[in-house]
Write a protein that holds these residues in place. Structure first.
Motif, PDB file in Angstrom:
ATOM      1  N   HIS B  66       0.814  -1.215   0.000  1.00 27.08           N
ATOM      2  CA  HIS B  66       0.000   0.000   0.000  1.00 27.08           C
ATOM      3  C   HIS B  66       0.849   1.268   0.000  1.00 27.08           C
ATOM      4  O   HIS B  66       0.300   2.365  -0.030  1.00 27.08           O
ATOM      5  N   GLY B  67       2.170   1.134   0.056  1.00 31.89           N
ATOM      6  CA  GLY B  67       3.037   2.318   0.019  1.00 31.89           C
ATOM      7  C   GLY B  67       3.305   2.860   1.398  1.00 31.89           C
ATOM      8  O   GLY B  67       2.501   2.676   2.313  1.00 31.89           O
ATOM      9  N   LEU B  68       4.434   3.529   1.526  1.00 32.94           N
ATOM     10  CA  LEU B  68       4.863   3.999   2.849  1.00 32.94           C
ATOM     11  C   LEU B  68       3.910   5.015   3.445  1.00 32.94           C
ATOM     12  O   LEU B  68       3.804   5.148   4.653  1.00 32.94           O
ATOM     13  N   ASN B  69       3.202   5.750   2.589  1.00 31.41           N
ATOM     14  CA  ASN B  69       2.248   6.726   3.105  1.00 31.41           C
ATOM     15  C   ASN B  69       0.820   6.281   2.849  1.00 31.41           C
ATOM     16  O   ASN B  69      -0.090   7.100   2.796  1.00 31.41           O
ATOM     17  N   ALA B  70       0.611   4.985   2.615  1.00 32.22           N
ATOM     18  CA  ALA B  70      -0.709   4.404   2.348  1.00 32.22           C
ATOM     19  C   ALA B  70      -1.341   5.008   1.112  1.00 32.22           C
ATOM     20  O   ALA B  70      -2.558   5.097   1.005  1.00 32.22           O
ATOM     21  N   GLU B  71      -0.461   5.455   0.165  1.00 37.47           N
ATOM     22  CA  GLU B  71      -1.002   6.130  -1.017  1.00 37.47           C
ATOM     23  C   GLU B  71      -1.312   5.127  -2.131  1.00 37.47           C
ATOM     24  O   GLU B  71      -1.805   5.499  -3.183  1.00 37.47           O
ATOM     25  N   GLY B  72      -1.036   3.848  -1.908  1.00 40.84           N
ATOM     26  CA  GLY B  72      -1.274   2.831  -2.933  1.00 40.84           C
ATOM     27  C   GLY B  72      -0.081   2.716  -3.856  1.00 40.84           C
ATOM     28  O   GLY B  72       0.749   3.618  -3.919  1.00 40.84           O
ATOM     29  N   THR B  73       0.035   1.570  -4.578  1.00 39.74           N
ATOM     30  CA  THR B  73       1.163   1.395  -5.500  1.00 39.74           C
ATOM     31  C   THR B  73       0.664   0.894  -6.842  1.00 39.74           C
ATOM     32  O   THR B  73      -0.416   0.320  -6.952  1.00 39.74           O
ATOM     33  N   LYS B  74       1.496   1.165  -7.834  1.00 37.08           N
ATOM     34  CA  LYS B  74       1.162   0.729  -9.184  1.00 37.08           C
ATOM     35  C   LYS B  74       2.349  -0.020  -9.750  1.00 37.08           C
ATOM     36  O   LYS B  74       3.494   0.203  -9.346  1.00 37.08           O
ATOM     37  N   ASP B  75       2.078  -0.926 -10.712  1.00 33.93           N
ATOM     38  CA  ASP B  75       3.201  -1.621 -11.345  1.00 33.93           C
ATOM     39  C   ASP B  75       3.761  -0.769 -12.478  1.00 33.93           C
ATOM     40  O   ASP B  75       3.299   0.360 -12.700  1.00 33.93           O
ATOM     41  N   ALA B  76       4.728  -1.325 -13.208  1.00 33.01           N
ATOM     42  CA  ALA B  76       5.423  -0.553 -14.223  1.00 33.01           C
ATOM     43  C   ALA B  76       4.473  -0.033 -15.301  1.00 33.01           C
ATOM     44  O   ALA B  76       4.690   1.031 -15.881  1.00 33.01           O
ATOM     45  N   LYS B  77       3.416  -0.750 -15.567  1.00 34.98           N
ATOM     46  CA  LYS B  77       2.488  -0.338 -16.632  1.00 34.98           C
ATOM     47  C   LYS B  77       1.421   0.619 -16.104  1.00 34.98           C
ATOM     48  O   LYS B  77       0.493   0.970 -16.833  1.00 34.98           O
ATOM     49  N   GLY B  78       1.502   0.973 -14.847  1.00 38.51           N
ATOM     50  CA  GLY B  78       0.527   1.890 -14.281  1.00 38.51           C
ATOM     51  C   GLY B  78      -0.726   1.193 -13.780  1.00 38.51           C
ATOM     52  O   GLY B  78      -1.719   1.824 -13.451  1.00 38.51           O
ATOM     53  N   LYS B  79      -0.680  -0.150 -13.760  1.00 40.51           N
ATOM     54  CA  LYS B  79      -1.829  -0.899 -13.242  1.00 40.51           C
ATOM     55  C   LYS B  79      -1.736  -0.941 -11.723  1.00 40.51           C
ATOM     56  O   LYS B  79      -0.677  -1.259 -11.178  1.00 40.51           O
ATOM     57  N   ILE B  81      -1.475  -1.982  -8.030  1.00 38.61           N
ATOM     58  CA  ILE B  81      -1.201  -3.222  -7.302  1.00 38.61           C
ATOM     59  C   ILE B  81      -2.060  -3.253  -6.048  1.00 38.61           C
ATOM     60  O   ILE B  81      -2.713  -4.242  -5.751  1.00 38.61           O
ATOM     61  N   ALA B  82      -2.031  -2.138  -5.309  1.00 46.46           N
ATOM     62  CA  ALA B  82      -2.820  -2.061  -4.085  1.00 46.46           C
ATOM     63  C   ALA B  82      -3.421  -0.666  -4.022  1.00 46.46           C
ATOM     64  O   ALA B  82      -2.787   0.303  -4.449  1.00 46.46           O
ATOM     65  N   PRO B  83      -4.652  -0.557  -3.525  1.00 53.41           N
ATOM     66  CA  PRO B  83      -5.310   0.758  -3.514  1.00 53.41           C
ATOM     67  C   PRO B  83      -4.771   1.665  -2.408  1.00 53.41           C
ATOM     68  O   PRO B  83      -4.139   1.199  -1.451  1.00 53.41           O
ATOM     69  N   SER B  84      -5.026   2.941  -2.570  1.00 51.43           N
ATOM     70  CA  SER B  84      -4.699   3.904  -1.515  1.00 51.43           C
ATOM     71  C   SER B  84      -5.610   3.661  -0.326  1.00 51.43           C
ATOM     72  O   SER B  84      -6.766   3.281  -0.479  1.00 51.43           O
ATOM     73  N   LEU B  85      -5.072   3.855   0.878  1.00 42.44           N
ATOM     74  CA  LEU B  85      -5.888   3.667   2.073  1.00 42.44           C
ATOM     75  C   LEU B  85      -6.280   4.991   2.698  1.00 42.44           C
ATOM     76  O   LEU B  85      -6.800   5.019   3.810  1.00 42.44           O
ATOM     77  N   LEU B  86      -6.051   6.089   1.965  1.00 44.96           N
ATOM     78  CA  LEU B  86      -6.411   7.391   2.513  1.00 44.96           C
ATOM     79  C   LEU B  86      -7.923   7.524   2.462  1.00 44.96           C
ATOM     80  O   LEU B  86      -8.532   7.467   1.392  1.00 44.96           O
TER      81      LEU B  86
END
Lengths: 546, 303
Positions: B66-79, B81-86
């Motif tokens: 989910h990223g260090l700031n819970a902002e969500g992450t995307k893979d190289a193609k911009g898809k 991976i995990a949603p933002s938790l804000l």
């Protein structure tokens, strides 16, 4: 033959003779009863399958009558205030409310409902099993084609009877089924809308459908079924039951037990067995818990909505059908509903009804048959039957595809595509594999007749050579194996003067089919001389080359 | 006295009296209330510590996706991976973590329910015979509860969102069962089945069964409120809190209700009934037929 005549000749004891005299004095029926009480019935477990249907039909009539005492076939809206608290204050039809009343407030009502429903499932299941037995043993052959057709029609009537019956309580599950029924009616080109309005008496669901289905369910279809059952039994009685190919059984004489006392005791006991099994299921296995489904609401639906098993084929066909629709000149033809509703069952029932006549035409066999064929001895028939079973079974499974996907952790779309492919490939594979198995079994039979049975005794010759002693088959086994009728050679294509037989295109088709039916037949016959005879004699052993 | 009487009639006199009264109440309250200043400071310090614990748990268990700031992450193609938790709120965190769906094991069509990881497992066994073992288990359970609460607080602190419903809102004995049944059949049964047995959805997804007792009323409420995975959100305008409680009551009371007709056969309707009809019903009758035909009469009287 002496044993057969002895068993057939058994007669009733004094007590029965007395009552027969009583009836005879009034109805003049002694000769009829004397003749029929001694009627011989061949013995085989699979001959009892049809009786399950007969007896569950009787149970259905009795329990159904009980249910009519309380069921109200009415779509009037009422507010439920019975003893099932989870639905208190919910608006529902009187039909649903009265079914709840039968389930929870009538003494023994739930048991009766469950026995009625289980008996219906077993009625249909046993008809299908009975029909498969008749098909695979060739018991439908002349002179029994008409009775076979009556049987298939009873199954179709049973499907309608079941559909109408489980639609009566007006619960959410059966309402979903009625909605599909409405869709199928509407999909019929040109007259669809009229047919739908005629059946439902207005827009779906309307007020009329439950009273109408009730009349059909309790009066018309049971009446028709009762008539057909009677005809089925009387024709069977007159034509005599077919028999399995066993020792002493011939085409001319039935080998078995007399109706009175042996068969009557057996069939009477079997009624009790049928009733017992259905009552056990009714008491210990919950069926159609309409209180859990809730009242019908056109806006609601549940996951895993399936019809009773005998409608599952239609459900499956509907589920795997691609969404094809054609619109032209302001009319829509919904192939996505029409094809699944008509084609698969059309193939199965149409094919089953036409089969005896097709087979007669192809084989040219117009003789009477009273002794059944072993399935392996008619490979094309058996393979076609298994292909049909596969076809039916795959559609049946497809009808439960969401339950399969859920319970076995499969992807729902994957199941749909699996069934779409196997719908075409499966029956073909089943045909080829079954035919091979049949031919293999024929070869095995030929081997047993030709070489005898492996005795398990290993002999060592003075030269140190090992061999197994083969012993001739027992008489009973031989009678079964030699019941195979080896194919008769086809009439020559050219007559004695070398002139080819006059044939149209149909005639040529017939010849080709006939060759396909017979060309790979494995003859099963006793060899009168040659090396095998010595082994059959069991006197000495030689090396056996297979 | 004349002066006071005269002031009393001035236009500002009323405001002055109100101000004086407020001041007096303030002084009296300050005198009576116990150590407010220090307590507040202490609880703020505690809250900050809890938040820190929550953040540490997040960094350890969630941040990799989910990223260090819970902002969500995307893979190289911009898809994604995990949603933002804000802004997902405490209810969502509580649902996902207490059902063991998060932290997820591996990506798939849908994350299955499983036993939560030890740090968040509040359902562990505590009824041990040995006092030491029992104490340790109880301590672990209390820690898990605290961890879960801290994680919830941390995620809410990032952007608010719906909170965990109070126990009174999810009590299954308080709702209207009949209404709940109606609402369930209209809104939920098409995926979860009449009695909450679950069902298959598209593309390998599925509606999980609600008929087992490990699905708690709170989790049901949170699922409706936050719409996890394939489930739609039923916010408080679509289904009011009373409606949600009714649905919970229907589900819990239905799954606890015995089957009056005998074995429920999984309560999934005609598929299992057909199976039992063929295998048990026809199977028993075929065996009976075999037994009956195997019985041969010894001798028949000759006529």
């Amino acid at each position: 033959m002496s044993e057969a005549t002895a068993t057939a000749g058994a007669t009733a004891p004094k007590a029965v003779e007395g009552s027969l005299n009583f009836i005879d004095d009034r109805l003049g029926s002694t000769t009829f009863f004397k003749r029929n009480m001694k009627k011989v019935f061949p013995d085989h477990w699979s001959f009892m399958l049809g009786e399950i249907a007969l007896y569950s039909f009787i149970i259905l009539l009795l329990t159904g009558t009980f249910l009519t005492l309380w069921f109200k076939p009415s779509m009037n809206e009422v507010i439920y205030n019975g003893s099932y608290t989870h639905l208190k204050g919910v608006k529902m039809s009187e039909a649903y409310a009265s079914t709840l009343k039968i389930s929870f407030d009538v003494r023994g009502g739930l048991l009766m409902r469950q026995i009625h429903h289980w008996a219906a499932l077993l009625f249909m299941a046993s008809i299908l099993a009975h029909m498969l037995r008749v098909f695979f043993t060739g018991a439908y052959r002349k002179p029994r084609e008409l009775n076979y057709l009556i049987g298939i029609n009873m199954f179709i009537l049973g499907m309608l009877e079941g559909l109408f019956g489980y639609s009566l309580p007006d619960d959410l599950l059966s309402g979903t089924g009625l909605r599909i029924t409405q869709g199928v009616l509407e999909a019929i080109p040109l007259v669809g809308t009229y047919g739908y309005m005629f059946l439902f008496g207005g827009e779906f669901p309307g007020q009329d459908i439950v009273p109408r289905l009730y009349m059909l369910h309790i009066l018309l279809i049971p009446g028709l079924l009762l008539g057909l059952v009677t005809a089925h039994m009387m024709i069977m009685w007159v034509q005599k039951h077919t028999a399995m190919p066993v020792k002493n059984q011939t085409e001319q004489q039935v080998y078995g037990y007399p109706f009175y006392p042996v068969f009557m005791a057996k069939t009477g006991a079997y009624f009790l067995f049928t009733f017992g099994v259905i009552a056990l299921l009714g008491a210990f296995a919950q069926i159609n818990p309409i209180w859990l489904f809730g009242p019908y609401d056109p806006g609601a639906i549940s996951a895993g909505s399936q019809p009773d098993w005998y409608m599952g084929v239609l459900e499956g066909a509907l589920r795997i059908m691609p969404n094809w629709e054609v619109s032209a000149w302001g009319h829509t033809v919904s192939f996505n509903v029409l094809i699944p509703a008509l084609v698969p069952l059309g193939i199965v029932f149409g094919g089953a009804m036409a089969w005896p006549f097709i087979e007669q035409w192809v084989t040219g066999d117009k003789r009477h048959h009273h002794v059944n064929t072993r399935p392996r001895n008619a490979p094309i028939r058996t393979a076609t039957g298994i292909a049909a079973v596969t076809f039916y079974g795959l559609l049946w499974l497809a009808g439960a595809n969401d339950v399969l996907a859920d319970k076995f952790d499969l992807s729902l779309y994957a199941t749909t595509w699996f069934f779409r492919v196997t719908f075409f490939v499966g029956p073909f594979l089943a045909f080829v594999i079954t035919k091979r198995i049949c031919l293999g079994l024929q070869r095995k039979d030929a081997g047993i007749i030709g070489h005898g049975v492996e005795s398990g005794v290993i002999l060592m010759s003075p030269e140190g050579e090992f061999s197994e002693r083969h012993e001739p088959a027992r008489e009973e086994q031989k009678a079964v194996l030699l019941s195979k009728e080896n194919t008769r050679p086809e009439p020559p294509q050219r007559d004695a003067n070398g002139i080819p037989a006059a044939k149209g295109p149909l005639g040529h088709l017939r010849s080709r089919l006939n060759r396909a039916w017979t060309f790979d037949d494995v003859p099963v016959e006793e060899h009168e001389h040659g090396g095998h005879a010595e082994i059959e004699g069991g006197k000495q052993s030689h090396e056996i080359k297979h | 006295m004349r002066r006071i009487t005269a002031w009393r009639r001035r236009p500002w006199a009323g405001y002055a009296v109100v101000l004086a009264a407020l001041a007096a109440i303030g002084v009296i309250y300050a005198g009576f209330s116990p150590q407010t200043g220090r307590a507040e400071a202490e609880s703020t310090a505690q809250a900050a510590q809890d938040l820190k614990n929550g953040q540490q748990l997040f960094n350890k268990n969630c941040a990799s996706c989910h990223g260090l700031n819970a902002e969500g992450t995307k893979d190289a193609k911009g898809k994604p991976i995990a949603p933002s938790l804000l802004g997902v709120g405490a209810a969502s965190v509580d649902f996902q973590v207490s059902t063991g769906r998060m932290p997820a094991m591996s990506p798939g069509a849908q994350f299955p329910r499983k036993t939560p990881i030890p740090a968040f497992n509040t359902e562990i066994k505590t009824d041990y015979e040995e006092p030491a073992k029992r104490k340790a288990a109880e301590q672990q359970k209390a820690q898990a509860e605290k961890n879960l609460a801290d994680l919830r607080a941390y995620i809410s602190s990032l952007g608010g969102g719906p909170g965990v419903p109070p126990a009174s809102a999810t009590d299954p004995s308080k709702g209207d069962v009949a209404l709940g049944g109606k609402l369930f059949r209209t809104n939920c049964a098409q995926c979860h089945n009449f009695t909450g047995q679950g069902g298959a959805l598209t593309g390998g997804k599925y509606a999980p069964p609600l008929s087992k007792s490990d699905v708690t009323p709170t989790q049901m409420y949170e699922a409706m409120l936050t719409g996890p995975q394939a489930m739609p959100v039923f916010n408080d305008t679509t289904l009011t809190p009373q409606d949600k409680q009714a649905i919970i009551s229907y589900l819990v009371q239905t799954r606890e209700q015995p089957n009056p007709g005998g074995n429920g056969l999984g309560r999934i309707g005609p598929v299992s009934e057909g199976l039992v009809g063929w295998l048990v019903g026809l199977g028993l009758l075929v065996m009976a037929a075999m037994w009956i035909t195997a019985k041969k009469p010894k001798k028949l009287k000759k006529s």
